[in-house]
Design an enzyme around this catalytic site. Structure first.
Site, PDB file in Angstrom:
ATOM      1  N   GLY B  19       0.724  -1.223   0.032  1.00 17.94           N
ATOM      2  CA  GLY B  19      -0.027  -0.075  -0.099  1.00 17.94           C
ATOM      3  C   GLY B  19       0.805   1.183   0.042  1.00 17.94           C
ATOM      4  O   GLY B  19       1.846   1.235   0.304  1.00 17.94           O
ATOM      5  N   GLY B  24      -0.011   2.928   7.161  1.00 17.27           N
ATOM      6  CA  GLY B  24      -0.072   2.290   8.156  1.00 17.27           C
ATOM      7  C   GLY B  24       0.310   0.790   8.131  1.00 17.27           C
ATOM      8  O   GLY B  24      -0.065   0.044   8.981  1.00 17.27           O
ATOM      9  N   ASP B  95       6.563  -7.293   5.260  1.00 13.53           N
ATOM     10  CA  ASP B  95       6.236  -5.715   5.412  1.00 13.53           C
ATOM     11  C   ASP B  95       7.180  -5.171   4.022  1.00 13.53           C
ATOM     12  O   ASP B  95       8.186  -5.271   4.089  1.00 13.53           O
ATOM     13  CB  ASP B  95       6.680  -5.136   6.700  1.00 13.53           C
ATOM     14  CG  ASP B  95       6.267  -3.789   6.727  1.00 13.53           C
ATOM     15  OD1 ASP B  95       5.197  -3.420   6.171  1.00 13.53           O
ATOM     16  OD2 ASP B  95       6.760  -2.977   7.447  1.00 13.53           O
ATOM     17  N   HIS B  99       6.922   3.675  -0.540  1.00 12.36           N
ATOM     18  CA  HIS B  99       7.447   4.992  -1.063  1.00 12.36           C
ATOM     19  C   HIS B  99       7.725   4.208  -2.622  1.00 12.36           C
ATOM     20  O   HIS B  99       8.200   3.301  -2.678  1.00 12.36           O
ATOM     21  CB  HIS B  99       8.533   5.220  -0.520  1.00 12.36           C
ATOM     22  CG  HIS B  99       8.863   6.510  -0.602  1.00 12.36           C
ATOM     23  ND1 HIS B  99       9.461   6.884  -1.978  1.00 12.36           N
ATOM     24  CD2 HIS B  99       8.835   7.630  -0.056  1.00 12.36           C
ATOM     25  CE1 HIS B  99       9.637   8.084  -2.094  1.00 12.36           C
ATOM     26  NE2 HIS B  99       9.279   8.726  -0.978  1.00 12.36           N
ATOM     27  N   ASN B 150      -7.559   1.552   6.747  1.00  8.31           N
ATOM     28  CA  ASN B 150      -7.005   1.742   7.994  1.00  8.31           C
ATOM     29  C   ASN B 150      -7.353   3.217   8.492  1.00  8.31           C
ATOM     30  O   ASN B 150      -7.671   3.945   7.748  1.00  8.31           O
ATOM     31  CB  ASN B 150      -5.458   1.607   7.802  1.00  8.31           C
ATOM     32  CG  ASN B 150      -4.710   1.501   9.071  1.00  8.31           C
ATOM     33  OD1 ASN B 150      -5.209   1.267  10.123  1.00  8.31           O
ATOM     34  ND2 ASN B 150      -3.546   2.105   9.263  1.00  8.31           N
ATOM     35  N   LYS B 151      -6.987   3.535   9.703  1.00 11.69           N
ATOM     36  CA  LYS B 151      -7.056   4.754  10.343  1.00 11.69           C
ATOM     37  C   LYS B 151      -8.422   5.240  10.380  1.00 11.69           C
ATOM     38  O   LYS B 151      -8.746   6.318  10.177  1.00 11.69           O
ATOM     39  CB  LYS B 151      -6.410   5.592   9.581  1.00 11.69           C
ATOM     40  CG  LYS B 151      -4.890   5.464   9.523  1.00 11.69           C
ATOM     41  CD  LYS B 151      -4.003   6.595   9.118  1.00 11.69           C
ATOM     42  CE  LYS B 151      -2.471   6.128   8.878  1.00 11.69           C
ATOM     43  NZ  LYS B 151      -1.420   7.172   8.393  1.00 11.69           N
ATOM     44  N   SER B 465      11.011  -5.614 -49.646  1.00 16.25           N
ATOM     45  CA  SER B 465      10.137  -5.699 -50.562  1.00 16.25           C
ATOM     46  C   SER B 465      10.524  -4.569 -51.565  1.00 16.25           C
ATOM     47  O   SER B 465      10.740  -3.446 -51.234  1.00 16.25           O
ATOM     48  CB  SER B 465       8.614  -5.988 -50.471  1.00 16.25           C
ATOM     49  OG  SER B 465       8.143  -5.814 -51.537  1.00 16.25           O
ATOM     50  N   SER B 537      12.998 -12.966 -46.522  1.00 12.54           N
ATOM     51  CA  SER B 537      13.643 -13.497 -45.489  1.00 12.54           C
ATOM     52  C   SER B 537      14.356 -12.544 -44.367  1.00 12.54           C
ATOM     53  O   SER B 537      15.407 -12.315 -44.235  1.00 12.54           O
ATOM     54  CB  SER B 537      14.838 -14.526 -45.858  1.00 12.54           C
ATOM     55  OG  SER B 537      15.668 -14.011 -46.689  1.00 12.54           O
TER      56      SER B 537
HETATM   57  N1  LIG Z   1      -4.553   7.648  13.865  1.00 15.02           N
HETATM   58  C1  LIG Z   1      -3.975   6.521  13.508  1.00 15.02           C
HETATM   59  N2  LIG Z   1      -2.530   6.758  12.982  1.00 15.02           N
HETATM   60  C2  LIG Z   1      -2.202   5.575  12.484  1.00 15.02           C
HETATM   61  C3  LIG Z   1      -2.799   4.307  12.231  1.00 15.02           C
HETATM   62  N3  LIG Z   1      -2.093   3.176  11.825  1.00 15.02           N
HETATM   63  C4  LIG Z   1      -0.846   3.950  11.493  1.00 15.02           C
HETATM   64  N4  LIG Z   1      -1.193   5.220  11.953  1.00 15.02           N
HETATM   65  C5  LIG Z   1       0.195   6.181  11.820  1.00 15.02           C
HETATM   66  O1  LIG Z   1       0.391   6.402  10.583  1.00 15.02           O
HETATM   67  C6  LIG Z   1       1.767   6.879  10.506  1.00 15.02           C
HETATM   68  C7  LIG Z   1       2.757   5.736   9.232  1.00 15.02           C
HETATM   69  O2  LIG Z   1       2.574   4.558   9.535  1.00 15.02           O
HETATM   70  P1  LIG Z   1       3.668   3.463   9.091  1.00 15.02           P
HETATM   71  O3  LIG Z   1       3.088   2.071   9.817  1.00 15.02           O
HETATM   72  O4  LIG Z   1       4.928   3.664   9.160  1.00 15.02           O
HETATM   73  O5  LIG Z   1       3.233   3.433   7.684  1.00 15.02           O
HETATM   74  P2  LIG Z   1       3.689   2.485   6.419  1.00 15.02           P
HETATM   75  O6  LIG Z   1       4.497   3.568   5.425  1.00 15.02           O
HETATM   76  O7  LIG Z   1       2.546   2.166   5.452  1.00 15.02           O
HETATM   77  O8  LIG Z   1       4.438   1.377   6.902  1.00 15.02           O
HETATM   78  C8  LIG Z   1       2.512   6.666  11.862  1.00 15.02           C
HETATM   79  O9  LIG Z   1       2.658   7.782  12.214  1.00 15.02           O
HETATM   80  C9  LIG Z   1       1.395   5.718  12.448  1.00 15.02           C
HETATM   81  O10 LIG Z   1       1.482   6.047  13.781  1.00 15.02           O
HETATM   82  C10 LIG Z   1      -4.097   4.176  12.672  1.00 15.02           C
HETATM   83  O11 LIG Z   1      -4.976   3.134  12.721  1.00 15.02           O
HETATM   84  N5  LIG Z   1      -4.768   5.498  13.272  1.00 15.02           N
HETATM   85 MG   LIG Z   2       6.400   0.810   6.338  1.00  9.73          MG
END
Ligand SMILES: Nc1nc2c(ncn2[C@@H]2O[C@H](COP(=O)(O)OP(=O)(O)O)[C@@H](O)[C@H]2O)c(=O)[nH]1
Ligand SMILES: [Mg+2]
Lengths: 272, 633
Positions: B19, B24, B95, B99, B150-151, B465, B537
């Protein structure tokens, strides 16, 4: 039917061994006498039908637990192995070691292991070195490749590693560089013991509890490696113990703990 | 690291987390480990302690982002792997970085996985690498995908927001033909819906992430497919000569009759070799074994063994979908190294159909139509290898249907071979006559040459040709005849009327057409004639095949070279006009390639030479050969 996990691991390791043997003219394998490098040796014999067609390099710090050297020489005789021993005579003569109080643990690993290794590799012109590291041992090893390049100073450029996909490995590289080959990368500590049990691989007895409720989980130099509390006296009991533990494997390794990134730095500089 | 479960794992599944950056992924992995009790003892405290000492907030991501540079920048640079166990099986969690800069590391992680969790930030929504990663997962062959929105905490766990993200991303997946298993609302940081159902999302009745993981399937080894056994090496450590390799698909057993590509030699399996294992049981897909053969034939690394009934394709050209990771773009006119199973071959870009931005599916147009694929782009293209390689379409057999390309020292790209009506060798052509020898009559070549006062040879014209092949060849024949030489032109149309009347114009048939003409020309040369052929050919490989059939000095390649625009102006049969109008498909020079000879014996620049001058050039060449004795005129 899917293959059982241990057979999958084994077949993958054999594949990697054979790729390495085909691609490197000057190939060697590090042998630390521990359980991992003994499993590695076993897998080499599987890959090459009972033969080990390259020399083994043992880096001797002179601080190894004495029974390790006895065990090493016994296997060399029985399995008809070619052994090359590397030693940093200069530092040892000058006494600049941790046990002498003349170096930190990390510095000591740097000279007695890393520099000694570099000297052996240079002397014998090895450009492929098989090493038994595993991804689950420690977080920087979790980022390793099966075929992992080191530049002429033996440095690991961890920020820019080659892509590795579909079992096509990095086998083309500049002169002077060498490649570390990691056939056990995908194994866990538990897998290693399950495999030792399945294959009946002879293992140095230091891993088994000695009657005083202690055993080594990871072996190395005696000043920096400590036994853990355990009553496991057989491979089976070790497997049972590992299935129930949450303690990391290298907990008994003191050099990893000197600073937060001590181990990463060691590895970037060419440590195993 | 493994959770405390005492049963031995009976299966293992590798899952990659992908992703966009910062959505996250690493946080999710850290939290998954915590919530399933899989963290090693003291690890959480250690990470909290480090964060405190550095005066930064604690991040779950630091479990995976182990490199100092990763923690400093709060991003994942390289892919990492970690293990954990449920009641059902053992998992390897991979993982991957989000980027774009680290796409090669994402590919490395993902190529190893059997299933994927794709993480999307509910607040930021679908981003560039959410889409690119989805596309690449598909290209890498990962079919089991679940999407984690997520988030959700940042969006007040709003069902409407969740559905909005789901709708948008589902549409993208649909456009690239991916069917996701499920979308799950989560908050990685808080652990919502990861190992247990969250009270914050009462509207959610679907599975948790953990349940979804256990629902993925471990893929079956391709035992039931045709056998592909690529040879890794040949060992002679003792009195056995062992061919070592891994069975990539199918099964192999003692007594099997094998055909080895590309040499097409055959032999039978005498034994299956394994160390420290008794018996000689059949070997299935995924097994690294060795075999010995009943007849000692020459086989080396790169050969692929198959059963005669189901051989791979064996060609110098195939269509592929490719992603490029190299710093230098993939360019036409440069050569690279192709690695496919254990084969290696020189390869070049033959034709570029389209280049895509994998995050938008937009076709990338280069300013002056330059044929190149830049870093992080994907492309649909045709590759051409210098020598024939054995392969399958990925839709048929996966391990021999994908490849990587090496540029200099680096693996710079990877690809899959797509379907394209490749000509399949027939069972008949495989039973090619190893036991048939060339029979020699009682009249020798020298006797014939003496009688004719010249030796037989083949003068092989090649060119576009309209370049002048037919005109010059018939003129040459007349001149030779007048000089009292025995010459004969093999005419394309005449051959197609009779001998080759069963052939059409597909690439396969074109190749066969040239092969037969080569064989006939060879017989004519053997009979002592100067055999002249005048066919476009266009393929170097086909011409070289004919060259190999003949003895040294017997094949005289004449490159009839005129600039394309001149040929087009001449257009004696009006073909260029038709081709340009799209009425003729695969017309050489317009819609099909022409490969000029690299070292022709004779080159005729027909834009500068008259027909008479061209004929004289050839006659002179034939006379020159006279001194070396190969052809006497
Ligand atoms: N509020 C909130 N922040 C999150 C959540 N999951 C990840 N983060 C924040 O998003 C930022 C990036 O997370 P990271 O795991 O390094 O992202 P990656 O680049 O996808 O691996 C970090 O500062 C995390 O604390 C979530 O469920 N809720
Ligand atoms: Mg990461």
């Amino acid at each position: 039917m899917p293959m059982d996990p241990l057979s999958k691991l084994e077949n993958q390791s054999i594949y990697i061994f054979r790729e390495a043997f085909n691609k490197f003219e000057h190939l060697a394998m590090l042998w630390s006498i521990g359980k991992d490098s003994t499993v590695l040796l076993w897998l080499a014999r599987k890959a090459f039908f009972g033969h080990v067609p390259f020399p083994l390099v043992h880096v001797d710090t002179t601080y190894k637990i004495p029974s390790m050297i006895e065990y090493r020489d016994q296997l060399v005789r029985e399995w008809k192995l070619e052994l090359v021993v590397g030693k940093n005579e200069e530092v040892l003569r000058a006494g600049r070691t941790f046990p002498n109080g003349q170096a930190t643990r990390v510095e000591c690993c740097g000279t007695l292991k890393k520099d000694a290794l570099k000297a052996v590799l240079d002397k014998h012109h090895f450009n492929g070195v098989i090493v038994g590291v595993r991804r689950d041992e420690e977080p920087t090893r979790a980022k390793e490749r099966y075929f992992s390049p080191r530049d002429k100073n033996m440095e690991w450029n961890v920020a820019d590693q080659p892509p590795e996909l579909w079992d096509q490995f990095k086998t083309d590289f500049e002169k002077g560089a060498h490649i570390r080959i990691h056939p056990l990368l995908h194994w866990t500590e538990l897998n290693i013991w399950e495999y030792i049990e399945r294959e009946n691989i002879p293992i140095i007895p230091l891993y088994f509890a000695n009657g005083q409720g202690e055993r080594y989980r990871s072996i190395g130099c005696f000043p920096c490696t400590f036994p853990i509390k355990s009553n496991a006296r057989t491979v089976r009991e070790i497997i049972e113990e590992l299935r129930h533990t949450n303690t990391p494997e290298r907990a008994g390794r003191a050099q990893d703990k000197e600073s937060e990134d001590a181990f990463e730095k060691l590895r970037r500089d060419g440590y195993m | 690291m493994s959770a405390a479960i005492s049963m031995a794992p009976t299966e293992q599944l590798k899952i990659v987390i992908v992703g966009h950056v910062d959505h996250g992924k690493s946080t999710f992995v850290g939290r998954l480990f915590h919530d399933t009790g899989s963290l090693p003892e003291g690890k959480l405290e250690q990470l909290q302690h480090i964060a405190e000492r550095r005066g930064v907030p604690f991040e779950w991501a630091n479990l995976m982002d182990a490199l100092q540079s990763e923690r400093d920048q709060n991003i994942t640079i390289d892919t990492a792997q970690i293990w954990f166990q449920t009641q059902k099986r053992q998992y390897v969690i991979i993982d991957a970085p989000g980027h774009k800069e680290f796409l090669k590391n994402m590919v490395t992680g993902a190529a190893n996985a059997e299933a994927a969790l794709l993480v999307i930030d509910a607040h930021e929504g679908v981003q560039e690498n959410s889409r690119r990663h989805g596309y690449l997962l598909n290209l890498l062959g990962i079919r089991q995908i679940a999407v984690l929105v997520n988030k959700m905490d940042l969006e007040d766990y709003s069902q409407a927001r969740f559905q909005h993200v789901e709708t948008e991303y589902r549409a993208w997946l649909k456009s690239i033909h991916v069917e996701p298993k499920v979308f799950i609302p989560i908050a990685a940081k808080q652990g919502d819906n990861i190992a247990s159902r969250s009270a914050h999302t009462p509207w959610w009745t679907g599975p948790t992430v953990l349940e979804t993981l256990d629902d993925f399937r471990v893929s079956e080894p391709p035992d039931g497919q045709p056998l592909r056994f690529p040879i890794q090496d040949v060992y002679r450590f003792d009195d056995r000569r062992i061919l070592a390799g891994r069975v990539e698909s199918g099964t192999i057993q003692v007594g099997d009759k094998l055909i080895f590509h590309p040499s097409n030699k055959t032999s039978s399996v005498k034994s299956i070799e394994r160390w420290n294992v008794v018996g000689t049981a059949p070997a299935g897909a995924g097994e690294s074994i060795g075999i010995t053969l009943t007849e000692q034939i020459f086989v080396e690394r790169g050969a692929i063994a198959a059963h005669e009934t189901a051989p791979p394709y064996e060609l110098t050209k195939f269509k592929a979908r490719l992603f490029w990771l190299g710093r230098q773009p993939l360019q036409q006119g440069r050569s690279y190294k192709l690695k496919l199973a254990t084969q290696e071959a020189e390869v070049a870009l033959d034709a570029l159909d389209r280049v895509l931005d994998a995050s938008t599916l937009q076709v990338i147009q280069r300013p002056n139509g330059e044929a190149l694929v830049a870093r992080h782009e994907v492309a649909e293209l045709t590759l051409r290898t210098k020598r024939p390689i054995a392969f399958d379409a990925v839709s048929e057999i996966i391990p021999t249907g994908r490849f990587v390309i090496v540029d200099g020292f680096d693996v710079a790209g990877g690809g899959i071979i797509v379907d394209d009506n490749y000509p399949r060798r027939t069972a008949d052509s495989l039973h090619k006559s190893h036991d048939i020898y060339w029979s020699h009559g009682k009249v020798t070549t020298a006797q014939r040459a003496g009688r004719n006062s010249h030796a037989g040879c083949v003068v092989w014209f090649t060119g576009l040709s309209g370049s002048g092949k037919s005109t010059i060849s018939t003129e040459l024949e007349r001149e030779l005849f007048n000089l009292g030489k025995h010459a004969y032109v093999l005419d394309g149309d005449n051959i197609r009327h009779g001998l080759n009347s069963d052939l059409g114009f597909s690439p396969k048939d074109r190749k066969e057409n040239i092969r037969r003409i080569g064989e006939v020309a060879k017989l004519f040369a053997d009979a002592g004639l100067i055999c002249i052929t005048a066919f476009i050919s266009p393929y170097r490989g086909d011409r070289d095949l004919v060259r190999q059939m003949l003895g040294p000095g017997q094949f005289i390649e004449v490159f009839v070279n005129a600039p394309m625009d001149l040929c087009e102006r001449r257009d004696p049969k009006g073909l260029y006009a038709k081709a340009k109008a799209g009425q003729i498909k695969e017309f050489t020079g317009i819609s099909a390639p022409y490969e000029a000879p690299e070292k022709p014996e004779i080159e005729l620049r027909t834009d500068r030479l008259s027909v008479a001058e061209s004929v004289t050039t050839i006659l002179e060449y034939l006379n020159v050969l006279d001194t070396s004795g190969a052809v006497m005129i």
